[in-house]
Enzyme design. Structure first.
Site, PDB file in Angstrom:
ATOM      1  N   ARG A  65       0.951  -0.852   0.350  1.00 15.15           N
ATOM      2  CA  ARG A  65       0.085  -0.145   0.051  1.00 15.15           C
ATOM      3  C   ARG A  65       0.734   1.408  -0.628  1.00 15.15           C
ATOM      4  O   ARG A  65       0.444   2.037  -0.807  1.00 15.15           O
ATOM      5  CB  ARG A  65      -0.400   0.004   1.385  1.00 15.15           C
ATOM      6  CG  ARG A  65      -2.189   1.197   0.852  1.00 15.15           C
ATOM      7  CD  ARG A  65      -3.436   0.205   2.291  1.00 15.15           C
ATOM      8  NE  ARG A  65      -2.970   0.568   3.476  1.00 15.15           N
ATOM      9  CZ  ARG A  65      -2.517   1.328   4.110  1.00 15.15           C
ATOM     10  NH1 ARG A  65      -2.756   2.708   3.885  1.00 15.15           N
ATOM     11  NH2 ARG A  65      -2.320   1.210   5.760  1.00 15.15           N
ATOM     12  N   ILE A  95      -3.561   0.442 -12.040  1.00 17.36           N
ATOM     13  CA  ILE A  95      -4.412   1.142 -11.572  1.00 17.36           C
ATOM     14  C   ILE A  95      -4.233   2.786 -11.034  1.00 17.36           C
ATOM     15  O   ILE A  95      -3.120   2.570 -10.298  1.00 17.36           O
ATOM     16  CB  ILE A  95      -5.463   0.530 -11.010  1.00 17.36           C
ATOM     17  CG1 ILE A  95      -6.411  -0.789 -11.131  1.00 17.36           C
ATOM     18  CG2 ILE A  95      -6.681   1.358 -10.268  1.00 17.36           C
ATOM     19  CD1 ILE A  95      -6.392  -1.815 -10.819  1.00 17.36           C
ATOM     20  N   LEU A  96      -4.867   3.695 -11.772  1.00 22.30           N
ATOM     21  CA  LEU A  96      -4.243   4.924 -10.581  1.00 22.30           C
ATOM     22  C   LEU A  96      -5.160   5.150  -9.438  1.00 22.30           C
ATOM     23  O   LEU A  96      -6.404   4.997  -9.504  1.00 22.30           O
ATOM     24  CB  LEU A  96      -5.267   5.933 -11.973  1.00 22.30           C
ATOM     25  CG  LEU A  96      -4.792   6.005 -13.636  1.00 22.30           C
ATOM     26  CD1 LEU A  96      -5.405   6.691 -14.198  1.00 22.30           C
ATOM     27  CD2 LEU A  96      -3.212   6.385 -12.901  1.00 22.30           C
ATOM     28  N   ASN A 110      -9.244   6.853 -21.737  1.00 21.69           N
ATOM     29  CA  ASN A 110      -7.914   5.166 -21.956  1.00 21.69           C
ATOM     30  C   ASN A 110      -8.973   4.242 -23.324  1.00 21.69           C
ATOM     31  O   ASN A 110      -9.787   5.026 -23.764  1.00 21.69           O
ATOM     32  CB  ASN A 110      -8.392   5.044 -21.025  1.00 21.69           C
ATOM     33  CG  ASN A 110      -7.964   3.533 -20.754  1.00 21.69           C
ATOM     34  OD1 ASN A 110      -7.128   3.133 -20.713  1.00 21.69           O
ATOM     35  ND2 ASN A 110      -8.494   2.284 -20.321  1.00 21.69           N
ATOM     36  N   HIS A 112      -9.228   0.807 -24.398  1.00 21.70           N
ATOM     37  CA  HIS A 112      -9.438  -0.427 -24.225  1.00 21.70           C
ATOM     38  C   HIS A 112      -9.588  -1.349 -25.164  1.00 21.70           C
ATOM     39  O   HIS A 112     -10.111  -1.263 -25.696  1.00 21.70           O
ATOM     40  CB  HIS A 112     -10.570  -0.669 -22.854  1.00 21.70           C
ATOM     41  CG  HIS A 112     -10.873  -1.638 -22.294  1.00 21.70           C
ATOM     42  ND1 HIS A 112     -10.172  -1.915 -21.575  1.00 21.70           N
ATOM     43  CD2 HIS A 112     -11.625  -3.292 -22.263  1.00 21.70           C
ATOM     44  CE1 HIS A 112     -10.508  -3.522 -20.560  1.00 21.70           C
ATOM     45  NE2 HIS A 112     -11.600  -3.994 -21.397  1.00 21.70           N
ATOM     46  N   ASP A 163     -12.520   0.808 -15.850  1.00 24.55           N
ATOM     47  CA  ASP A 163     -13.245   0.643 -17.202  1.00 24.55           C
ATOM     48  C   ASP A 163     -14.601   0.879 -17.318  1.00 24.55           C
ATOM     49  O   ASP A 163     -15.276   0.228 -17.536  1.00 24.55           O
ATOM     50  CB  ASP A 163     -12.557  -0.802 -17.580  1.00 24.55           C
ATOM     51  CG  ASP A 163     -10.990  -1.089 -17.888  1.00 24.55           C
ATOM     52  OD1 ASP A 163     -10.413  -0.168 -18.339  1.00 24.55           O
ATOM     53  OD2 ASP A 163     -10.791  -1.711 -17.472  1.00 24.55           O
TER      54      ASP A 163
HETATM   55  C1  GRF Z   1      -3.132  -1.720 -26.500  1.00 20.97           C
HETATM   56  O1  GRF Z   1      -4.281  -2.745 -27.525  1.00 20.97           O
HETATM   57  C2  GRF Z   1      -4.789  -0.519 -25.433  1.00 20.97           C
HETATM   58  O2  GRF Z   1      -5.834  -0.765 -25.567  1.00 20.97           O
HETATM   59  C3  GRF Z   1      -4.152  -2.118 -24.235  1.00 20.97           C
HETATM   60  O3  GRF Z   1      -2.579  -1.938 -24.244  1.00 20.97           O
HETATM   61  C4  GRF Z   1      -2.823  -2.259 -25.809  1.00 20.97           C
HETATM   62  C5  GRF Z   1      -1.453  -1.679 -25.595  1.00 20.97           C
HETATM   63  O4  GRF Z   1      -0.633  -1.207 -27.331  1.00 20.97           O
HETATM   64  N1  GRF Z   1      -4.995  -0.993 -22.577  1.00 20.97           N
HETATM   65  P1  GRF Z   1       0.794  -0.681 -27.431  1.00 20.97           P
HETATM   66  O5  GRF Z   1       1.711   0.090 -25.749  1.00 20.97           O
HETATM   67  O6  GRF Z   1      -0.249   1.185 -26.750  1.00 20.97           O
HETATM   68  O7  GRF Z   1       1.664  -1.368 -28.745  1.00 20.97           O
END
Ligand code: GRF
Length: 212
Positions: A65, A95-96, A110, A112, A163
């Site tokens: 922590r 995780i931020l 972000n 994803h 997310d």
């Molecule tokens: C991406 O697919 C992103 O969505 C995920 O990690 C990957 C990072 O790829 N969270 P890069 O480092 O931008 O090539």
């Protein structure tokens, strides 16, 4: 000029998409700093090659922590020092912490590698019907192991819940019969590289409108 801070842990291809879009003028912004928790990341190498300030901020022990709180404070300070208008998590795998989330509330986005519903929820509507919303660190592998017909890429605002923030842009990617994690992730990334600069431009436009 609008300033971006990019946080990236991996190979940095999404960072590269932002750098390219900023250079060719399709993204009206400059990357002011790249921060990585991995000293050997491709993202830091790309930043150096582009002549952009880069900071390596490794976290020794994710499960302890105290170091986490210290890292949160350091990350917040470092990023704030570059006075970014927007923070882009482009493959950021930590995780931020609360200090960062509070300081940059409403200004973080972000990318994803899966389809996510707008603002949270356990499932998302796709062209093939409702599918589970795949969160966490291994959504590409999870899409394959669950036998889903489609997955995708989502760019969304970051909120306190991982997310689950409001979606800016999202696009489906079909899963092919002979896909493995590598091949599927490559096709998802190709979509991410298109979506991310557009989503950043949209988020900047929204900020401009809100600020009048
Ligand atoms: C991406 O697919 C992103 O969505 C995920 O990690 C990957 C990072 O790829 N969270 P890069 O480092 O931008 O090539």
């Amino acid at each position: 000029m609008t300033r971006l801070a990019v946080l990236a842990s991996g190979s940095g291809t999404n960072l590269q998409a932002l750098l390219d879009a900023a250079r060719d003028g399709t993204l009206p912004a400059e990357v002011a700093v790249v921060v990585s928790d991995r000293p050997d990341s491709g993202a830091l190498r790309r930043a150096a090659a582009a002549g952009i300030a880069s900071v390596s901020l490794p976290l020794a022990d994710r499960n302890d922590r105290l170091p986490r709180a210290k890292h949160d404070a350091q990350l917040t300070e470092v990023v704030a020092a570059f006075r970014p208008d927007l923070i882009v998590l482009a493959g950021w795998m930590l995780i931020l912490g609360p200090a960062f989330l509070q300081r940059f509330h409403g200004r973080m986005i972000n990318v994803h590698p899966a389809l996510l519903p707008d603002g949270g929820g356990v499932s998302v509507l796709s062209s093939q019907g409702t599918i589970p919303a795949l969160r966490g660190a291994r959504p590409v592998r999870d899409a394959l192991s669950r036998g889903l017909p489609v997955t995708g890429a989502t760019v969304h605002y970051v909120t306190e819940t991982v997310d689950a923030g409001p979606v800016i842009l999202r696009e489906e990617v079909a899963i092919l019969p002979d896909d493995d994690e590598g091949s599927l992730h490559e096709r998802i990334k190709a979509v991410e590289h298109r979506l991310l600069p557009r989503a950043v431009a949209m988020a900047l436009k929204t900020r401009e409108t809100e600020e009048g």
